[in-house]
Design a protein around this motif. Structure first.
Motif, PDB file in Angstrom:
ATOM      1  N   SER A 156     -51.729 -16.011  23.259  1.00 55.37           N
ATOM      2  CA  SER A 156     -50.632 -15.217  22.697  1.00 55.37           C
ATOM      3  C   SER A 156     -49.435 -16.106  22.375  1.00 55.37           C
ATOM      4  O   SER A 156     -48.743 -15.897  21.374  1.00 55.37           O
ATOM      5  CB  SER A 156     -50.218 -14.117  23.680  1.00 55.37           C
ATOM      6  OG  SER A 156     -51.256 -13.178  23.848  1.00 55.37           O
ATOM      7  N   GLU A 157     -49.167 -17.108  23.221  1.00 59.26           N
ATOM      8  CA  GLU A 157     -48.069 -18.027  22.962  1.00 59.26           C
ATOM      9  C   GLU A 157     -48.313 -18.817  21.686  1.00 59.26           C
ATOM     10  O   GLU A 157     -47.402 -18.995  20.862  1.00 59.26           O
ATOM     11  CB  GLU A 157     -47.878 -18.978  24.131  1.00 59.26           C
ATOM     12  CG  GLU A 157     -46.699 -19.927  23.942  1.00 59.26           C
ATOM     13  CD  GLU A 157     -46.374 -20.691  25.212  1.00 59.26           C
ATOM     14  OE1 GLU A 157     -45.371 -20.357  25.861  1.00 59.26           O
ATOM     15  OE2 GLU A 157     -47.141 -21.624  25.547  1.00 59.26           O
ATOM     16  N   ALA A 158     -49.550 -19.291  21.490  1.00 57.33           N
ATOM     17  CA  ALA A 158     -49.885 -20.033  20.277  1.00 57.33           C
ATOM     18  C   ALA A 158     -49.710 -19.158  19.038  1.00 57.33           C
ATOM     19  O   ALA A 158     -49.205 -19.610  17.999  1.00 57.33           O
ATOM     20  CB  ALA A 158     -51.313 -20.562  20.365  1.00 57.33           C
ATOM     21  N   LEU A 159     -50.111 -17.888  19.157  1.00 50.18           N
ATOM     22  CA  LEU A 159     -49.949 -16.965  18.035  1.00 50.18           C
ATOM     23  C   LEU A 159     -48.471 -16.703  17.748  1.00 50.18           C
ATOM     24  O   LEU A 159     -48.049 -16.664  16.585  1.00 50.18           O
ATOM     25  CB  LEU A 159     -50.661 -15.648  18.343  1.00 50.18           C
ATOM     26  CG  LEU A 159     -52.188 -15.686  18.344  1.00 50.18           C
ATOM     27  CD1 LEU A 159     -52.760 -14.394  18.923  1.00 50.18           C
ATOM     28  CD2 LEU A 159     -52.715 -15.916  16.933  1.00 50.18           C
ATOM     29  N   PHE A 160     -47.680 -16.520  18.799  1.00 50.07           N
ATOM     30  CA  PHE A 160     -46.255 -16.272  18.596  1.00 50.07           C
ATOM     31  C   PHE A 160     -45.588 -17.472  17.930  1.00 50.07           C
ATOM     32  O   PHE A 160     -44.764 -17.310  17.015  1.00 50.07           O
ATOM     33  CB  PHE A 160     -45.566 -15.974  19.933  1.00 50.07           C
ATOM     34  CG  PHE A 160     -44.091 -15.715  19.804  1.00 50.07           C
ATOM     35  CD1 PHE A 160     -43.626 -14.511  19.306  1.00 50.07           C
ATOM     36  CD2 PHE A 160     -43.167 -16.689  20.141  1.00 50.07           C
ATOM     37  CE1 PHE A 160     -42.267 -14.267  19.161  1.00 50.07           C
ATOM     38  CE2 PHE A 160     -41.800 -16.458  20.006  1.00 50.07           C
ATOM     39  CZ  PHE A 160     -41.354 -15.240  19.507  1.00 50.07           C
ATOM     40  N   LEU A 161     -45.926 -18.672  18.349  1.00 54.77           N
ATOM     41  CA  LEU A 161     -45.339 -19.871  17.755  1.00 54.77           C
ATOM     42  C   LEU A 161     -45.798 -20.049  16.307  1.00 54.77           C
ATOM     43  O   LEU A 161     -45.026 -20.509  15.454  1.00 54.77           O
ATOM     44  CB  LEU A 161     -45.689 -21.103  18.588  1.00 54.77           C
ATOM     45  CG  LEU A 161     -45.040 -21.146  19.979  1.00 54.77           C
ATOM     46  CD1 LEU A 161     -45.615 -22.309  20.789  1.00 54.77           C
ATOM     47  CD2 LEU A 161     -43.524 -21.268  19.872  1.00 54.77           C
ATOM     48  N   GLU A 162     -47.026 -19.662  16.017  1.00 56.35           N
ATOM     49  CA  GLU A 162     -47.514 -19.686  14.627  1.00 56.35           C
ATOM     50  C   GLU A 162     -46.677 -18.736  13.772  1.00 56.35           C
ATOM     51  O   GLU A 162     -46.283 -19.060  12.641  1.00 56.35           O
ATOM     52  CB  GLU A 162     -48.987 -19.286  14.567  1.00 56.35           C
ATOM     53  CG  GLU A 162     -49.545 -19.255  13.143  1.00 56.35           C
ATOM     54  CD  GLU A 162     -50.949 -18.685  13.048  1.00 56.35           C
ATOM     55  OE1 GLU A 162     -51.461 -18.551  11.915  1.00 56.35           O
ATOM     56  OE2 GLU A 162     -51.531 -18.351  14.110  1.00 56.35           O
ATOM     57  N   TYR A 163     -46.410 -17.570  14.323  1.00 58.68           N
ATOM     58  CA  TYR A 163     -45.588 -16.568  13.627  1.00 58.68           C
ATOM     59  C   TYR A 163     -44.173 -17.071  13.392  1.00 58.68           C
ATOM     60  O   TYR A 163     -43.620 -16.951  12.287  1.00 58.68           O
ATOM     61  CB  TYR A 163     -45.596 -15.280  14.452  1.00 58.68           C
ATOM     62  CG  TYR A 163     -44.355 -14.434  14.368  1.00 58.68           C
ATOM     63  CD1 TYR A 163     -44.124 -13.591  13.289  1.00 58.68           C
ATOM     64  CD2 TYR A 163     -43.392 -14.481  15.395  1.00 58.68           C
ATOM     65  CE1 TYR A 163     -42.982 -12.806  13.229  1.00 58.68           C
ATOM     66  CE2 TYR A 163     -42.259 -13.700  15.335  1.00 58.68           C
ATOM     67  CZ  TYR A 163     -42.058 -12.864  14.251  1.00 58.68           C
ATOM     68  OH  TYR A 163     -40.918 -12.099  14.189  1.00 58.68           O
ATOM     69  N   VAL A 164     -43.552 -17.653  14.421  1.00 59.64           N
ATOM     70  CA  VAL A 164     -42.181 -18.164  14.305  1.00 59.64           C
ATOM     71  C   VAL A 164     -42.095 -19.213  13.199  1.00 59.64           C
ATOM     72  O   VAL A 164     -41.162 -19.217  12.393  1.00 59.64           O
ATOM     73  CB  VAL A 164     -41.709 -18.743  15.654  1.00 59.64           C
ATOM     74  CG1 VAL A 164     -40.447 -19.562  15.472  1.00 59.64           C
ATOM     75  CG2 VAL A 164     -41.465 -17.628  16.654  1.00 59.64           C
ATOM     76  N   LYS A 165     -43.072 -20.092  13.154  1.00 57.25           N
ATOM     77  CA  LYS A 165     -43.084 -21.137  12.130  1.00 57.25           C
ATOM     78  C   LYS A 165     -43.301 -20.552  10.739  1.00 57.25           C
ATOM     79  O   LYS A 165     -42.617 -20.928   9.781  1.00 57.25           O
ATOM     80  CB  LYS A 165     -44.191 -22.144  12.443  1.00 57.25           C
ATOM     81  CG  LYS A 165     -44.273 -23.292  11.446  1.00 57.25           C
ATOM     82  CD  LYS A 165     -45.376 -24.270  11.826  1.00 57.25           C
ATOM     83  CE  LYS A 165     -45.474 -25.404  10.810  1.00 57.25           C
ATOM     84  NZ  LYS A 165     -46.578 -26.358  11.163  1.00 57.25           N
ATOM     85  N   ALA A 166     -44.221 -19.596  10.610  1.00 56.42           N
ATOM     86  CA  ALA A 166     -44.551 -19.034   9.304  1.00 56.42           C
ATOM     87  C   ALA A 166     -43.414 -18.197   8.720  1.00 56.42           C
ATOM     88  O   ALA A 166     -43.233 -18.141   7.498  1.00 56.42           O
ATOM     89  CB  ALA A 166     -45.818 -18.180   9.415  1.00 56.42           C
TER      90      ALA A 166
END
Length: 395
Positions: free
Chosen positions: A299-309
């Motif tokens: 979930s952390e990896a997904l959240f960081l992907e979202y923040v970057k995108a």
């Protein structure tokens, strides 16, 4: 809280940093708890940001994203505590503010409340002008294998194509189209991955029917998605689900489409597509941040992907000329996030050491509670003995 000092987890009517039951109404206590949740989640987000910064080998890990400094890093030696002239609530000034509606739950709440007011003003003006606000939701097929950045890029292409060419021109003439307000949103599901979509308010003629608009838009949106490569995942069910149109939309209709108000305890509908909790089939970004705080690294990896995108993107986009037509002044995210107004009253100035003490105890939100319930004297008493009083319940 899931982490931090025990002091930050104190709550209850008798806690030094809790709400004062005798002086607080139920709604005030609810609002303070909602604020506490936002502050707590921002801490969780910042921990994720710091871990990402360390992983990238940054000298200052908080620099991975500006939310890392939001509400944490003073911009001078003094931190101001102010009382809002509009809400009566206390807040901090003199701290770094990220102004990110995507990554920061605290800034998002402030920004989206401002956007709520702007939207309400715009819709009221539209009705006075004899225009019909129509709510349009546009979605498309996707798979778990597709990255968020890839999907957002293709979505932007499809939206551009939807409004380009002779078909778009004929549509505007046929419907009396005057402009739009677009809200960008995304959820994530275990089964199908990222799900970017838009909710839009279209301002059209009063005599146009919603079903007529959908009949025109559906083939246009299908063609645009196909050209943008968004039907490669399969088009089954596209005609049934990709376009939804609701005529004579009210402010609450549009805002409720984007928000489940039970997540943050707010008592009125807001433009909060970012912060709402999704259904079981779709988790919103801050829900991913909560799961990350509970130890879920996926979930952390997904959240960081979202923040970057989503970095640099606008949550609400007003079409060219619409603000002028409706007579609405729209503030920037940065200004909205600061939440400061000149008439606001300065309550207390905290020096750097006092602020460090508050941060060390994860007590930022509870100190604001204390200012609101027991005043400056109550806060200063806590400063002399920042500990949990005997007999208090720690959750």
């Amino acid at each position: 809280l899931r982490s931090g000092s025990a002091l930050s987890r104190v709550s209850g009517s008798g806690a030094v940093l809790g709400s004062n039951a005798k002086s607080s109404s139920g709604s005030e206590k609810k609002a303070r708890e909602a604020r506490h949740k936002r502050f707590s989640l921002r801490k969780d987000v910042q921990r994720s940001v710091v871990r990402a910064g360390i992983k990238e080998g940054l000298k200052y890990p908080r620099n991975f994203h500006r939310v890392g400094h939001c509400g944490h890093t003073p911009i001078s030696d003094l931190v101001h505590v102010k009382k809002s002239s509009k809400t009566g609530k206390h807040y901090y000034g003199g701290l770094a503010t990220c102004g990110s509606v995507w990554a920061c739950p605290v800034c998002a709440a402030r920004i989206q409340e401002v956007r709520r007011v702007e939207l309400a003003e715009g819709m009221a003006s539209a009705y006075k002008l004899g225009l019909q606000p129509v709510m349009v939701t546009l979605t498309f097929p996707h798979t778990r294998k597709q990255s968020l950045e890839e999907l957002l890029s293709a979505q932007a292409r499809a939206l551009y194509l939807l409004r380009s060419g002779d078909r778009a021109t004929k549509f505007k003439v046929a419907t009396g189209f005057k402009g739009l307000i677009r809200s960008l949103e995304v959820t994530h599901s275990q089964k199908s991955g990222w799900h970017p979509h838009v909710h839009e308010l279209w301002f059209v003629s009063a005599d146009v029917d919603a079903s007529y608009i959908r009949g025109l838009v559906l083939p246009m949106w299908r063609s645009s998605c196909k050209s943008a490569g968004l039907l490669e995942a399969g088009g089954a069910g596209f005609d049934d689900h990709a376009v939804d149109v609701k005529g004579w939309c009210s402010t609450s209709d549009y805002l409720a489409k984007q928000d489940s108000t039970d997540h943050w305890g707010v008592d009125r509908e807001m433009a909060k597509g970012v912060t709402k909790k999704g259904k079981k089939s779709g988790r919103h970004p801050f829900h991913l941040a909560e799961l990350a705080a509970d130890g879920c690294r996926q979930s952390e990896a997904l959240f960081l992907e979202y923040v970057k995108a989503f970095h640099g993107k606008s949550q609400l986009y007003w079409g060219r000329g619409l603000r002028e037509l409706l007579g609405v002044s729209v503030s920037s995210d940065e200004d909205a996030a600061k939440g400061e107004d000149k008439p606001d009253k300065l309550i207390k100035i905290l020096d750097r050491e006092e602020w460090k003490l508050i941060v060390a105890h994860d007590a930022e939100s509870r100190i604001l509670d204390l200012f609101e319930t027991r005043g400056v004297d109550g806060v200063m008493r806590w400063m002399t003995a920042p500990e949990i009083p005997p007999g208090m319940t720690v959750q």
